[in-house]
Write a protein that holds these residues in place. Structure first.
Motif, mmCIF file in Angstrom:
data_model
loop_
_atom_site.group_PDB
_atom_site.id
_atom_site.type_symbol
_atom_site.label_atom_id
_atom_site.label_comp_id
_atom_site.label_asym_id
_atom_site.label_seq_id
_atom_site.Cartn_x
_atom_site.Cartn_y
_atom_site.Cartn_z
ATOM 1 N N SER A 47 9.251 -1.911 -4.501
ATOM 2 C CA SER A 47 10.179 -2.964 -3.776
ATOM 3 C C SER A 47 10.882 -2.465 -2.656
ATOM 4 O O SER A 47 11.475 -3.306 -2.030
ATOM 5 N N VAL A 48 11.110 -1.256 -2.473
ATOM 6 C CA VAL A 48 11.689 -0.631 -1.255
ATOM 7 C C VAL A 48 10.751 0.057 -0.142
ATOM 8 O O VAL A 48 11.030 0.215 1.003
ATOM 9 N N THR A 49 9.584 -0.039 -0.664
ATOM 10 C CA THR A 49 8.550 0.411 0.521
ATOM 11 C C THR A 49 7.477 -0.673 0.956
ATOM 12 O O THR A 49 7.308 -0.519 2.267
ATOM 13 N N ASP A 50 7.555 -1.709 0.205
ATOM 14 C CA ASP A 50 7.059 -2.905 0.573
ATOM 15 C C ASP A 50 7.938 -4.004 0.468
ATOM 16 O O ASP A 50 7.736 -4.965 -0.182
ATOM 17 N N LEU A 51 8.878 -4.239 1.586
ATOM 18 C CA LEU A 51 9.841 -4.961 1.521
ATOM 19 C C LEU A 51 9.416 -6.495 1.855
ATOM 20 O O LEU A 51 9.816 -7.219 1.024
ATOM 21 N N GLY A 100 6.456 -7.571 0.671
ATOM 22 C CA GLY A 100 5.782 -7.886 -0.409
ATOM 23 C C GLY A 100 6.645 -8.179 -1.502
ATOM 24 O O GLY A 100 6.769 -9.417 -2.403
ATOM 25 N N PHE A 101 7.778 -7.436 -1.534
ATOM 26 C CA PHE A 101 8.803 -7.745 -2.715
ATOM 27 C C PHE A 101 9.490 -9.164 -2.544
ATOM 28 O O PHE A 101 9.605 -9.729 -3.525
ATOM 29 N N TRP A 102 10.144 -8.791 -1.268
ATOM 30 C CA TRP A 102 10.989 -10.349 -1.136
ATOM 31 C C TRP A 102 10.150 -11.470 -1.070
ATOM 32 O O TRP A 102 10.942 -12.610 -1.532
ATOM 33 N N ARG A 103 9.081 -11.552 -0.635
ATOM 34 C CA ARG A 103 8.178 -12.798 -0.674
ATOM 35 C C ARG A 103 8.067 -13.100 -2.308
ATOM 36 O O ARG A 103 7.876 -14.311 -2.676
ATOM 37 N N SER A 104 7.819 -12.113 -3.053
ATOM 38 C CA SER A 104 7.486 -12.193 -4.352
ATOM 39 C C SER A 104 8.830 -12.889 -5.170
ATOM 40 O O SER A 104 8.669 -13.441 -6.151
ATOM 41 N N ILE A 105 9.627 -12.342 -4.837
ATOM 42 C CA ILE A 105 11.188 -12.967 -5.186
ATOM 43 C C ILE A 105 11.112 -14.477 -4.795
ATOM 44 O O ILE A 105 11.283 -15.294 -5.803
ATOM 45 N N TRP A 106 10.827 -14.967 -3.716
ATOM 46 C CA TRP A 106 10.757 -16.142 -3.157
ATOM 47 C C TRP A 106 9.848 -17.033 -4.043
ATOM 48 O O TRP A 106 9.977 -18.067 -4.325
ATOM 49 N N ASP A 107 8.580 -16.449 -4.120
ATOM 50 C CA ASP A 107 7.579 -17.266 -4.845
ATOM 51 C C ASP A 107 8.199 -17.390 -6.381
ATOM 52 O O ASP A 107 7.736 -18.449 -7.096
ATOM 53 N N TYR A 108 8.187 -16.292 -7.074
ATOM 54 C CA TYR A 108 8.447 -16.326 -8.487
ATOM 55 C C TYR A 108 9.783 -17.075 -8.800
ATOM 56 O O TYR A 108 9.599 -17.960 -9.916
ATOM 57 N N PHE A 109 10.834 -17.309 -8.029
ATOM 58 C CA PHE A 109 11.793 -18.161 -8.365
ATOM 59 C C PHE A 109 11.652 -19.411 -7.893
ATOM 60 O O PHE A 109 12.682 -20.350 -7.893
ATOM 61 N N ARG A 150 18.827 2.552 -9.211
ATOM 62 C CA ARG A 150 18.999 1.727 -8.075
ATOM 63 C C ARG A 150 18.042 0.449 -8.161
ATOM 64 O O ARG A 150 17.054 0.213 -8.621
ATOM 65 N N CYS A 151 18.944 -0.621 -7.460
ATOM 66 C CA CYS A 151 18.605 -1.922 -8.199
ATOM 67 C C CYS A 151 16.969 -2.069 -7.001
ATOM 68 O O CYS A 151 16.974 -1.589 -6.022
ATOM 69 N N LEU A 152 16.419 -3.355 -7.651
ATOM 70 C CA LEU A 152 15.233 -3.624 -6.663
ATOM 71 C C LEU A 152 15.459 -4.205 -5.279
ATOM 72 O O LEU A 152 16.463 -4.724 -5.156
ATOM 73 N N GLY A 153 14.544 -3.545 -4.379
ATOM 74 C CA GLY A 153 14.875 -3.962 -3.160
ATOM 75 C C GLY A 153 16.203 -3.095 -2.443
ATOM 76 O O GLY A 153 16.200 -3.357 -1.303
ATOM 77 N N SER A 154 16.639 -2.352 -3.074
ATOM 78 C CA SER A 154 17.721 -1.779 -2.232
ATOM 79 C C SER A 154 17.545 -0.092 -2.295
ATOM 80 O O SER A 154 17.464 0.803 -3.430
ATOM 81 N N LYS A 155 17.431 0.258 -1.150
ATOM 82 C CA LYS A 155 16.699 1.711 -0.947
ATOM 83 C C LYS A 155 18.011 2.596 -0.698
ATOM 84 O O LYS A 155 18.342 2.763 0.457
ATOM 85 N N VAL A 156 18.458 2.676 -1.930
ATOM 86 C CA VAL A 156 19.788 3.968 -1.801
ATOM 87 C C VAL A 156 19.389 5.112 -1.704
ATOM 88 O O VAL A 156 18.584 5.434 -2.434
ATOM 89 N N GLU A 157 19.951 5.877 -0.717
ATOM 90 C CA GLU A 157 19.641 7.323 -0.889
ATOM 91 C C GLU A 157 21.141 8.255 -0.540
ATOM 92 O O GLU A 157 22.046 7.260 -0.474
ATOM 93 N N ALA A 158 21.187 9.201 -1.038
ATOM 94 C CA ALA A 158 22.236 10.271 -0.672
ATOM 95 C C ALA A 158 21.892 11.265 0.381
ATOM 96 O O ALA A 158 20.973 11.679 0.398
ATOM 97 N N VAL A 193 24.048 5.797 1.142
ATOM 98 C CA VAL A 193 23.389 5.096 2.310
ATOM 99 C C VAL A 193 22.301 4.152 2.031
ATOM 100 O O VAL A 193 21.737 4.419 0.850
ATOM 101 N N ILE A 194 22.088 3.158 2.801
ATOM 102 C CA ILE A 194 20.887 2.275 2.548
ATOM 103 C C ILE A 194 20.040 2.506 3.505
ATOM 104 O O ILE A 194 20.435 2.137 4.896
ATOM 105 N N THR A 195 18.864 2.763 3.567
ATOM 106 C CA THR A 195 17.958 3.299 4.596
ATOM 107 C C THR A 195 16.828 2.253 4.646
ATOM 108 O O THR A 195 15.915 2.390 5.675
ATOM 109 N N ALA A 196 16.891 1.081 4.277
ATOM 110 C CA ALA A 196 16.030 -0.147 4.678
ATOM 111 C C ALA A 196 16.875 -1.533 4.187
ATOM 112 O O ALA A 196 17.792 -1.511 3.687
#
Length: 646
Positions: free
Chosen positions: A44-48, A50-59, A430-438, A454-457
């Protein structure tokens, strides 16, 4: 991260949860198979795109115009999501999937009036009428509508009606003082104000007529005030906000301003944070359905006011088919069981609240014993003993979801998932689509070490920007100045290799003794674990000639308890034994109250500023505090310390 496992997902969670259903859909529709949550998150955080389009389509997001792509520009700040798309947030909320017209969708409880129940059909009709009334008053796309109103159905109807027109909504809870409201709304210049005449908090009736008049006088853009007779049921002209136009939804671009939320504004003017229709819609669909597992049959409650982003989060519930439960009033009146009693009365399945509330219930010795699917906790780190209390006193079969995020994104960055266990004191993922790092101070990502969150994406629900910030300067300074191109949130976090995390306080309230950074949350866990201590705040004052600086602890004590030498010694001993010698304060003082924002967050930074010589009026905006009188004790101590140094 190790700790006691307090809850395990049922064996069939993959088959029965909405997240499991989504994973099956990904495998069936996209050919993507994931063994577990961590694999899903990695994707979800490496293929942004693909992930967010899947959320759009799934819902099954309904767009008037389809997007030309998912992410046209991934830079931060400035990411461009779903260009070309037009849609409307209110249309998706009012779809209410899985609910019939006569199903209750809003259940509202209040200390100012009798309970109110609104069905799905009634909600659509009320939004239609108010939308028509707004339109008749000249409200349209781009105009701002403000609500000085509590967590009641009218505020919700107004927000949805405003959004349906493509206008922009902003709310302040009526406990905000006039100055605090003026500081917020003078920046966005609303055209119409809807306000309550007053409210009841516990057994106290509080009029807001003078505040409404002061707000109207101070903001010349307000053409009209519509009043809700909330304290006096016979007052107000809210019912005149109506008309015969059909319910329609203005199609707006993905990033079109939906509503404006505000930073706490404890110092300087509150930042007016603009959120867009599309970003909020996608983020809330993802969080509410997949992470919180909400859908038809659920009744979703979060104790919040309209001045906290959790209200905006709560009222997206019908977009995933969940009914929402509202409450307005004193959460501890007539006793600390008041909110827990709502679980049975309203049929709540998901009970959302703050960590301080759960800890206060623990302190009060409550054992509410409720049948719930889940409890949500946010607003501050929940210590391990808070986790333990939930499973000992509320129920062993529920999932405790500790999460953390912010007004800035109107969601959580880190939280829980129905496929993951609950570990004492630990945020599960870490939540889906949230690229959280320290990040360490050099901007390197670290694991199993304390670092800056931090959020890196980019995320779609990152702000569209700040209102009236045309060159984006205030926005960049707020999040991107420390690590260019990376969102710095301002929390200390430790993340392990499995994505679990612990947040230990705000990084701007860092306690740095001899070069070792100490989080504040562990202090409070130990100090407030003593029965004599009701509340506390700790600050660190740097001293140029002493690398350890000065650590000051302030405690609010139970009735009849005084801070004597024996209690001071016990506090120091507990901190030394439970944490380390570095955690032992140099001074301990008793105060009547700890300064808190209107959303109940402790304010370490203004206390530190006052103690280092900043005048109270510059250190904190009193209108943004729940208890501004609490600052007086720190001002007096600052004067005493200054006189002593002379």
């Amino acid at each position: 991260m190790t700790g006691t496992v307090l809850w395990e997902p049922p064996a069939d969670a993959r088959d029965t949860s909405r997240m499991g259903h989504y994973m099956s859909w990904l495998e069936r529709e996209r050919g993507l198979a994931f063994a577990d949550y961590q694999e899903l998150w990695d994707w979800s955080v490496t293929d942004l795109r693909g992930f967010w389009r899947s959320i759009w389509d799934y819902f099954e997001v309904a767009a008037r115009d389809e997007p030309t792509e998912v992410l046209a520009d991934a830079s931060m700040p400035g990411a461009v999501w779903f260009p070309g798309a037009t849609l409307n947030y209110a249309e998706h909320v009012l779809r209410m999937p899985g609910l019939k017209d006569d199903d209750p969708v809003v259940l509202a409880y209040s200390q100012s009036r009798e309970p109110v129940s609104v069905t799905a059909g009634q909600l659509r009709e009320q939004v239609r009428k108010v939308r028509s009334g707004l339109k008749a008053r000249g409200i349209g796309r781009g105009d701002r509508v403000a609500a000085y109103a509590p967590n009641i159905p009218e505020t919700y109807v107004l927000m949805l009606a405003t959004a349906s027109l493509g206008a922009t909504f902003s709310s302040c809870a009526p406990e905000f003082g006039a100055r605090s409201v003026i500081d917020r709304w003078s920046q966005i210049e609303p055209k119409l104000l809807v306000a309550v005449d007053g409210y009841r908090y516990g057994d106290k009736a509080i009029s807001r007529r003078d505040e409404v008049a002061a707000i109207k006088d101070a903001i010349p853009s307000i053409d009209e005030v519509v009043t809700i007779g909330y304290l006096d049921g016979t007052a107000g002209n809210w019912s005149d906000l109506k008309g015969d136009d059909p319910l329609e939804f203005e199609p707006v671009p993905f990033a079109h301003p939906l509503y404006v939320l505000y930073s706490s504004g404890t110092t300087g003017l509150p930042k007016p944070i603009v959120h867009g229709h599309g970003g909020i819609l996608l983020e809330h669909l993802k969080m509410l359905a997949l992470h919180h597992d909400l859908g038809p049959g659920d009744r979703f409650f979060w104790f919040t006011t309209t001045g906290w982003m959790m209200w905006n989060f709560l009222v997206s519930g019908p977009a995933v088919g969940s009914a929402v439960v509202m409450f307005d009033g004193h959460p501890g009146y007539p006793n600390m069981s008041a909110l827990w009693d709502l679980v049975d009365e309203a049929g709540i399945t998901y009970f959302g609240t703050s960590a301080p509330f759960l800890m206060a219930c623990r302190k009060a010795g409550l054992t509410p014993r409720k049948k719930l699917k889940a409890i949500g906790s946010t607003g501050a780190p929940l210590p391990p003993e808070g986790f333990d209390w939930v499973y000992e006193a509320v129920g062993k079969d529920l999932q405790l979801q500790s999460l953390s995020g912010g007004t800035d994104v109107c969601t959580g960055f880190v939280g829980s998932a129905p496929l993951l266990p609950v570990i004492e004191g630990v945020i599960a993922c870490r939540c889906l689509g949230s690229k959280v790092e320290a990040y360490d101070p050099a901007g390197r990502s670290v694991t199993d070490e304390l670092g800056e969150l931090v959020i890196t994406a980019p995320m779609p629900s990152m702000p569209v920007g700040f209102w009236n910030d045309p060159d984006g300067k205030r926005y960049r300074e707020a999040y991107f100045d420390v690590f260019p191109g990376v969102w710095r949130h301002g929390d200390w976090i430790t993340i392990d290799s499995a994505g679990r995390s612990v947040i230990t306080g705000r990084s701007d309230a860092t306690l740095n003794r001899g070069g070792v950074r100490l989080g504040t949350s562990e202090f409070y866990s130990v100090v407030e674990g003593l029965p004599e201590v009701l509340d506390s705040v700790v600050v660190h004052l740097e001293q140029g000639d002493d690398p350890n600086g000065e650590l000051l602890l302030f405690v609010v004590l139970a009735e009849g308890v005084d801070l004597d030498d024996a209690l001071r010694a016990r506090l120091r001993s507990e901190l030394r034994g439970s944490l380390s010698p570095r955690h032992v304060p140099d001074e301990i003082h008793q105060v009547r109250a700890v300064p808190r924002t209107l959303s109940a967050k402790k304010l370490e930074v203004p206390v530190k500023r006052i103690l280092t010589g900043t005048p109270v009026e510059s250190a904190a905006a009193k209108g943004a505090l729940a208890n501004p009188e609490s600052l007086t004790a720190f001002e007096e101590l600052a004067r005493e310390r200054a006189a002593h140094r002379r």
